[in-house]
Every structure is written in structure tokens, then in C-alpha cells.
Design a protein around this motif. Structure first.
Motif, mmCIF file in Angstrom:
data_model
loop_
_atom_site.group_PDB
_atom_site.id
_atom_site.type_symbol
_atom_site.label_atom_id
_atom_site.label_comp_id
_atom_site.label_asym_id
_atom_site.label_seq_id
_atom_site.Cartn_x
_atom_site.Cartn_y
_atom_site.Cartn_z
ATOM 1 N N ASP A 4 0.849 -1.182 0.000
ATOM 2 C CA ASP A 4 0.000 0.000 0.000
ATOM 3 C C ASP A 4 0.889 1.238 0.000
ATOM 4 N N THR A 5 0.556 2.202 -0.879
ATOM 5 C CA THR A 5 1.426 3.363 -0.996
ATOM 6 C C THR A 5 0.879 4.559 -0.261
ATOM 7 N N GLY A 6 -0.103 4.415 0.597
ATOM 8 C CA GLY A 6 -0.623 5.542 1.348
ATOM 9 C C GLY A 6 -1.821 6.151 0.670
ATOM 10 N N VAL A 7 -2.151 7.387 1.095
ATOM 11 C CA VAL A 7 -3.297 8.103 0.546
ATOM 12 C C VAL A 7 -2.855 8.806 -0.738
ATOM 13 N N SER A 8 -3.605 8.584 -1.805
ATOM 14 C CA SER A 8 -3.248 9.133 -3.103
ATOM 15 C C SER A 8 -4.272 10.188 -3.531
ATOM 16 N N GLN A 9 -3.782 11.340 -3.987
ATOM 17 C CA GLN A 9 -4.674 12.399 -4.441
ATOM 18 C C GLN A 9 -4.288 12.815 -5.853
ATOM 19 N N ASN A 10 -5.312 13.051 -6.645
ATOM 20 C CA ASN A 10 -5.104 13.511 -8.021
ATOM 21 C C ASN A 10 -6.144 14.559 -8.385
ATOM 22 N N PRO A 11 -5.740 15.550 -9.192
ATOM 23 C CA PRO A 11 -4.368 15.835 -9.617
ATOM 24 C C PRO A 11 -3.568 16.480 -8.494
ATOM 25 N N ARG A 12 -2.288 16.666 -8.677
ATOM 26 C CA ARG A 12 -1.469 17.350 -7.680
ATOM 27 C C ARG A 12 -1.670 18.855 -7.751
ATOM 28 N N HIS A 13 -1.863 19.332 -8.974
ATOM 29 C CA HIS A 13 -2.072 20.769 -9.177
ATOM 30 C C HIS A 13 -3.213 20.952 -10.169
ATOM 31 N N LYS A 14 -3.997 22.025 -9.953
ATOM 32 C CA LYS A 14 -5.076 22.343 -10.882
ATOM 33 C C LYS A 14 -5.187 23.849 -10.971
ATOM 34 N N ILE A 15 -5.093 24.348 -12.186
ATOM 35 C CA ILE A 15 -5.329 25.771 -12.433
ATOM 36 C C ILE A 15 -6.603 25.866 -13.245
ATOM 37 N N THR A 16 -7.530 26.687 -12.790
ATOM 38 C CA THR A 16 -8.800 26.791 -13.491
ATOM 39 C C THR A 16 -9.247 28.247 -13.533
ATOM 40 N N LYS A 17 -10.095 28.524 -14.485
ATOM 41 C CA LYS A 17 -10.631 29.874 -14.581
ATOM 42 C C LYS A 17 -11.849 29.994 -13.671
ATOM 43 N N ARG A 18 -12.028 31.170 -13.133
ATOM 44 C CA ARG A 18 -13.173 31.439 -12.272
ATOM 45 C C ARG A 18 -14.464 31.065 -12.994
ATOM 46 N N GLY A 19 -15.329 30.377 -12.273
ATOM 47 C CA GLY A 19 -16.599 29.977 -12.848
ATOM 48 C C GLY A 19 -16.627 28.553 -13.377
ATOM 49 N N ASN A 68 -15.963 24.385 -13.208
ATOM 50 C CA ASN A 68 -16.106 23.312 -12.210
ATOM 51 C C ASN A 68 -14.818 22.492 -12.173
ATOM 52 N N VAL A 69 -14.458 22.028 -10.987
ATOM 53 C CA VAL A 69 -13.295 21.161 -10.846
ATOM 54 C C VAL A 69 -13.666 19.969 -9.970
ATOM 55 N N THR A 70 -12.979 18.860 -10.200
ATOM 56 C CA THR A 70 -13.197 17.645 -9.395
ATOM 57 C C THR A 70 -11.855 17.070 -9.005
ATOM 58 N N PHE A 71 -11.730 16.726 -7.728
ATOM 59 C CA PHE A 71 -10.518 16.100 -7.208
ATOM 60 C C PHE A 71 -10.848 14.675 -6.748
ATOM 61 N N ARG A 72 -9.827 13.836 -6.808
ATOM 62 C CA ARG A 72 -10.022 12.451 -6.395
ATOM 63 C C ARG A 72 -9.075 12.093 -5.262
ATOM 64 N N CYS A 73 -9.559 11.252 -4.362
ATOM 65 C CA CYS A 73 -8.741 10.749 -3.251
ATOM 66 C C CYS A 73 -8.922 9.241 -3.156
ATOM 67 N N ASP A 74 -7.810 8.528 -3.135
ATOM 68 C CA ASP A 74 -7.820 7.084 -2.875
ATOM 69 C C ASP A 74 -7.191 6.853 -1.505
ATOM 70 N N PRO A 75 -7.974 6.427 -0.519
ATOM 71 C CA PRO A 75 -7.433 6.258 0.830
ATOM 72 C C PRO A 75 -6.610 4.981 0.939
ATOM 73 N N ILE A 76 -5.969 4.790 2.066
ATOM 74 C CA ILE A 76 -5.320 3.527 2.388
ATOM 75 C C ILE A 76 -6.406 2.452 2.388
ATOM 76 N N SER A 77 -6.128 1.325 1.764
ATOM 77 C CA SER A 77 -7.190 0.382 1.412
ATOM 78 C C SER A 77 -8.026 -0.095 2.603
ATOM 79 N N GLU A 78 -7.420 -0.329 3.755
ATOM 80 C CA GLU A 78 -8.204 -0.858 4.879
ATOM 81 C C GLU A 78 -8.856 0.238 5.720
#
Lengths: 115, 114
Positions: free
Chosen positions: A1-16, A18-28
Motif C-alpha cells: 500500500d502506498t498511502g493516501v493518493s490524491q489527483n491531480p497534484r495541481h489544478k489551475i482553473t478559470k473562475r466559474g 467546475n473542478v473535481t478532485f479524487r482521493c484514494d485512501p489507504i485500502s483498509e
């Protein structure tokens, strides 16, 4: 297990946009948390899941924010109609239920910049 | 009043000295206390937890808890330049109802001078 994984690491967006982030927790780990951190501040609690159930939401989580954790595995955090004030580091953390130590393991975070 | 208060610093200590970091909390119902270390641009990393009054030692780190004074501290002995980071204090209350999330302070920035 490689720990808690988040994607993306960086996001630049224009005002207005929508953005979506993902998190994969430690499996157990059955608990999953979202926090937001701005420069010079500690992490601020946004929301918490136990398995697939969203058990608590902060007042910070306006109606533009929504989080899901289908099937109690990964989680997504969506921000609609982004504002410049949403620029921050979004941190995901997980922990194991039934353990007296409530300390979490954090992911590396997603840094959001709204321009 | 903030739930968890820390002096923002920076706290500057020479290499080899003892660094003392302090934290106060407002909720007397708090039961679990944590110290996280956060390097610039990185996510917080758990370094110590403490639940009972008194001291808890782990290597160069000692956490101290005084529930009557609502005070938590972290001592770092033989400070090294690699200890330079922001130290976050976090507390949790019993589920009330379902409240299990940690509340963090704003952190104290520690600078260890070589």
C-alpha cells in the motif's frame, strides 16, 4: 500500500469553471476526510465519510461543494462555479475505525489555483 | 476564541538546543491530542499523539498534556536543521454526534539555525 493518493497534484482553473478532485485512501481505512488549507493556516475541516456515508459537513462546505464516496472506496470532491477564494490546498486523509488513535494519514494534496 | 491556538512564530533555536512548542485548546471535552509536522509545500505528517495527562516520549520528541490547564506542548531535543518546519497541534472530541474530525491550530513555524 502506498498511502493516501490524491489527483491531480495541481489544478489551475478559470473562475466559474467546475473542478473535481479524487482521493484514494489507504485500502483498509474506512474513514475519509477532506480538509482545505490556505497559506499560513492549519487545515480546515470540510467533510467526513465513514464507509460510503457522509457523516459530517462543515459550514465551510457551501452548496457549490459536493463530496461523494461511492462504495466506500475512493472519494471525489467537486467545486462548482469556482471563485478566487477557493484557491487553496485540498487535503484528503484517511484513518481506521475502532482505533483509539484518531490521527490520520494525509495525502499529498491537490493545490487549486483559480484565476 | 479559536478552538486550538498556537503562536505562529517563527520560533528560532540553535542546532542542538531544545525547541518548545505550545498549544492551548478551548473545548474541555477534547480527549485526543496530536502533533503534526508540515514541511513547506508538503502535507502534514503525524509525529506524536497523547491522550493522558503527563509526558509521552518518542525518540527526540516529548509531548506533554495538562488537561486542567487545557495545554499541550511538544519538546524537540537536540534540534536539527531538518526539524525546521511548521508544527500543527490538533485535537479531537468524542463523537458528538458523529463528530470525529480533528481540529487543527494554525501552526508554529520552527527554524533551527545551523
Amino acid at each position: 500500500d502506498t498511502g493516501v493518493s490524491q489527483n491531480p497534484r495541481h489544478k489551475i482553473t478559470k473562475r466559474g469553471q467546475n473542478v473535481t478532485f479524487r482521493c484514494d485512501p489507504i485500502s483498509e481505512h474506512n474513514r475519509l476526510y477532506w480538509y482545505r488549507q490556505t497559506l499560513g493556516q492549519g487545515p480546515e475541516f470540510l467533510t467526513y465519510f465513514q464507509n460510503e456515508a457522509q457523516l459530517e459537513k462543515s459550514r465551510l462546505l457551501s452548496d457549490r461543494f459536493s463530496a461523494e464516496r461511492p462504495k466506500g472506496s475512493f472519494s471525489t470532491l467537486e467545486i462548482q462555479r469556482t471563485e478566487q477564494g477557493d484557491s487553496a490546498m485540498y487535503l484528503c486523509a484517511s484513518s481506521l475505525d475502532g482505533v483509539s488513535n484518531y490521527g490520520y494519514t494525509f495525502g499529498s494534496g491537490t493545490r487549486l489555483t483559480v484565476v | 476564541q479559536k478552538e486550538v491556538e498556537q503562536n505562529s512564530g517563527p520560533l528560532s533555536v540553535p542546532e542542538g538546543a531544545i525547541a518548545s512548542l505550545n498549544c492551548t485548546y478551548s473545548d474541555r471535552g477534547s480527549q485526543s491530542f496530536f502533533w503534526y509536522r508540515q514541511y513547506s509545500g508538503k502535507s502534514p505528517e503525524l509525529i506524536m499523539s497523547i491522550y493522558s495527562n503527563g509526558d509521552k516520549e518518542d525518540g527526540r520528541f516529548t509531548a506533554q498534556l495538562n488537561k486542567a490547564s487545557q495545554y499541550v506542548s511538544l519538546l524537540i531535543r537536540d534540534s536539527q536543521p531538518s526539524d525546521s518546519a511548521t508544527y500543527l497541534c490538533a485535537v479531537s472530541r468524542p463523537p458528538n454526534p458523529g463528530r470525529r474530525a480533528l481540529t487543527f491550530g494554525s501552526g508554529t513555524r520552527l527554524q533551527v539555525q545551523p
